[in-house]
Design an enzyme around this catalytic site. Structure first.
Site, PDB file in Angstrom:
ATOM      1  CE  LYS A 119      -4.275  -1.976   1.492  1.00  0.00           C
ATOM      2  NZ  LYS A 119      -5.407  -2.046   2.365  1.00  0.00           N
ATOM      3  CE  LYS A 209      -6.363  -7.365  -0.011  1.00  0.00           C
ATOM      4  NZ  LYS A 209      -6.590  -7.021   1.347  1.00  0.00           N
ATOM      5  CE  LYS A 212     -14.040  -2.831   3.034  1.00  0.00           C
ATOM      6  NZ  LYS A 212     -13.353  -3.893   3.581  1.00  0.00           N
TER       7      LYS A 212
HETATM    8  P1  TYM Z   1     -10.654  -5.134   5.608  1.00  0.00           P
HETATM    9  O1  TYM Z   1     -11.833  -4.291   5.694  1.00  0.00           O
HETATM   10  O2  TYM Z   1      -9.607  -4.840   4.579  1.00  0.00           O
HETATM   11  O3  TYM Z   1     -11.090  -6.631   5.404  1.00  0.00           O
HETATM   12  C1  TYM Z   1     -12.091  -7.164   6.240  1.00  0.00           C
HETATM   13  C2  TYM Z   1     -11.968  -8.660   6.264  1.00  0.00           C
HETATM   14  O4  TYM Z   1     -12.203  -9.215   4.979  1.00  0.00           O
HETATM   15  C3  TYM Z   1     -11.131 -10.090   4.648  1.00  0.00           C
HETATM   16  N1  TYM Z   1     -10.910 -10.033   3.202  1.00  0.00           N
HETATM   17  C4  TYM Z   1     -10.881 -11.101   2.402  1.00  0.00           C
HETATM   18  N2  TYM Z   1     -11.063 -12.408   2.663  1.00  0.00           N
HETATM   19  C5  TYM Z   1     -10.985 -13.251   1.626  1.00  0.00           C
HETATM   20  N3  TYM Z   1     -10.748 -12.847   0.339  1.00  0.00           N
HETATM   21  C6  TYM Z   1     -10.558 -11.536   0.049  1.00  0.00           C
HETATM   22  N4  TYM Z   1     -10.349 -11.142  -1.197  1.00  0.00           N
HETATM   23  C7  TYM Z   1     -10.630 -10.602   1.112  1.00  0.00           C
HETATM   24  N5  TYM Z   1     -10.502  -9.249   1.174  1.00  0.00           N
HETATM   25  C8  TYM Z   1     -10.683  -8.931   2.470  1.00  0.00           C
HETATM   26  C9  TYM Z   1      -9.933  -9.546   5.395  1.00  0.00           C
HETATM   27  O5  TYM Z   1      -8.944 -10.533   5.562  1.00  0.00           O
HETATM   28  C10 TYM Z   1     -10.564  -9.124   6.688  1.00  0.00           C
HETATM   29  O6  TYM Z   1     -10.722 -10.232   7.556  1.00  0.00           O
HETATM   30  N6  TYM Z   1      -7.195  -5.156   9.053  1.00  0.00           N
HETATM   31  C11 TYM Z   1      -8.568  -5.666   8.916  1.00  0.00           C
HETATM   32  C12 TYM Z   1      -9.544  -4.846   9.738  1.00  0.00           C
HETATM   33  C13 TYM Z   1      -9.228  -4.868  11.185  1.00  0.00           C
HETATM   34  C14 TYM Z   1      -9.288  -6.014  12.040  1.00  0.00           C
HETATM   35  C15 TYM Z   1      -8.905  -5.533  13.326  1.00  0.00           C
HETATM   36  C16 TYM Z   1      -9.630  -7.346  11.856  1.00  0.00           C
HETATM   37  C17 TYM Z   1      -8.831  -3.821  11.948  1.00  0.00           C
HETATM   38  N7  TYM Z   1      -8.640  -4.212  13.222  1.00  0.00           N
HETATM   39  C18 TYM Z   1      -8.839  -6.413  14.413  1.00  0.00           C
HETATM   40  C19 TYM Z   1      -9.565  -8.210  12.953  1.00  0.00           C
HETATM   41  C20 TYM Z   1      -9.171  -7.737  14.202  1.00  0.00           C
HETATM   42  C21 TYM Z   1      -8.928  -5.685   7.442  1.00  0.00           C
HETATM   43  O7  TYM Z   1      -8.235  -6.227   6.657  1.00  0.00           O
HETATM   44  O8  TYM Z   1     -10.047  -5.098   7.060  1.00  0.00           O
END
Ligand code: TYM
Length: 343
Positions: A119, A209, A212
């Site tokens: 990123k 992957k 969003k």
């Molecule tokens: P975010 O919003 O980027 O993603 C949210 C969750 O979706 C999963 N994810 C996916 N899983 C499978 N295939 C994909 N293409 C895919 N894209 C996204 C991510 O792995 C995530 O589980 N850093 C976290 C947000 C966060 C968080 C936390 C999670 C902040 N604090 C504490 C757990 C515990 C995240 O990636 O958000």
């Protein structure tokens, strides 16, 4: 003894996509529906983490509400006592804990994080947001504040989980039992009945992957996509020139991704799906089947979305945020005392 905590967060930079849904939201909902007696369930919107990426500030509140409604349409029960939904910025302890942890974390370990490397690459060095660099520290605070043991996330977040475990162990070695150490990632997958984290790929470029924040939305199926548009996206997805269906992520990433998506939306085990389609030679026919299943899945999801009562969500947020502040403040206080900030 308090119950073990299962916790996850999903950013609200955009609508949720099927990767978020199957990677993080659905495992949480399953636990909330079936295991809320044994576990405390924390599902939150990391709204501060959202600031690390492009964001439409004027519409941020409505995207947050929309995503909360998606949690409920996915089946999250609002009437169970030990199920909490909350917004990160409403619990100041997350930020406080981040500042305290910062003194025990090295620049080198943060700069080696894959997500940071990917990123930050699009910025001039002088303008890489500090928040992007410290993203994993805030994420560790999110988890450690509540003593969470299990954190259902997609495969892309495994490195951040390992980092959180390292930080917890490091602090405990220095100061005694301050934090609950999250379970090793393998044990977490076992609880959610998976052998590894899920990673759904982008439909246009299956080497990446599904995300969003992709430049175009052609590779991403959002939960609020018009079902017909989702159908078209699947039909237009990138495959390969081999011409035979096989589950082989290295040489046929596009087809393998479609097989996985079909298994998830139809709730049929992947090996069953693979044995039904392996060897077939018409990609067009196969895509039609996947596209129709995805369209049906979205139609059902959206019809339940339209029935959600927003007032009920706000009531649940208010109650949850009171309890979460109490729990997280206790953890921060423990560390403050160990650091000599409180007597
Ligand atoms: P975010 O919003 O980027 O993603 C949210 C969750 O979706 C999963 N994810 C996916 N899983 C499978 N295939 C994909 N293409 C895919 N894209 C996204 C991510 O792995 C995530 O589980 N850093 C976290 C947000 C966060 C968080 C936390 C999670 C902040 N604090 C504490 C757990 C515990 C995240 O990636 O958000």
């Amino acid at each position: 003894m308090s119950k073990p905590v299962i916790l996850t967060g999903i950013r609200a930079n955009n609508s949720l996509h099927i990767g978020n849904y199957f990677g993080a939201l659905l495992p949480m909902v399953d636990m909330a529906q079936n295991k809320a007696d044994e576990y405390q369930i924390n599902l939150f919107i990391p709204d501060l983490h959202s600031l690390t990426a492009d964001l439409d500030y004027a519409n941020f509140q409505s995207v947050i509400l929309n995503n909360l409604k998606m949690y409920v349409s996915a089946g999250l029960p609002l009437n169970k006592a030990d199920v909490y939904i909350y917004r990160q910025s409403f619990i100041p302890a997350h930020s406080e804990l981040t500042i305290l942890l910062n003194s025990f974390i090295g620049m080198g370990e943060l700069s080696r994080m894959t997500q940071y490397k990917e990123k930050s690459a699009k910025f001039h060095e002088d303008r890489i947001p500090v928040s992007l660099f410290s993203y994993p520290v805030l994420m560790a605070a999110d988890i450690l504040a509540y003593g969470a043991s299990y954190i259902p996330v997609g495969d892309d977040q495994t490195q951040h989980l390992e980092f959180t475990r390292d930080v917890a162990i490091r602090i405990n070695n220095l100061f005694g039992d301050i934090f609950v150490v999250p379970r090793p990632v393998k044990q977490q997958h076992a609880l959610f009945m998976k052998d590894q984290g899920l990673r759904i790929k982008d439909l246009v470029d299956p080497s990446k992957k599904m995300s969003k924040s992709s430049e175009s939305d052609k590779g991403t199926i959002f939960l609020n996509d018009k079902p017909e548009d989702a159908y078209t996206k699947i039909m237009a997805s990138t495959t390969d020139s081999l011409g035979v269906i096989n589950y082989d992520k290295a040489s046929q990433p596009g087809i393998s991704n479609l097989l996985e998506i079909l298994s998830l939306v139809s709730k049929e085990p992947l090996d069953q799906i693979i044995s039904s389609y392996q060897g077939q030679t018409s990609y067009g026919e196969f895509k039609k089947i996947v596209a129709a299943e995805v369209r049906d899945f979205l139609m059902k999801f959206q019809s339940s979305f339209d029935k959600i009562d927003e007032a009920e969500i706000y009531d649940k947020l208010k109650l949850s945020e009171i309890v979460m502040n109490q729990q997280a403040n206790k953890t921060v206080y423990r560390l403050q005392k160990a650091l000599g900030l409180r007597s």
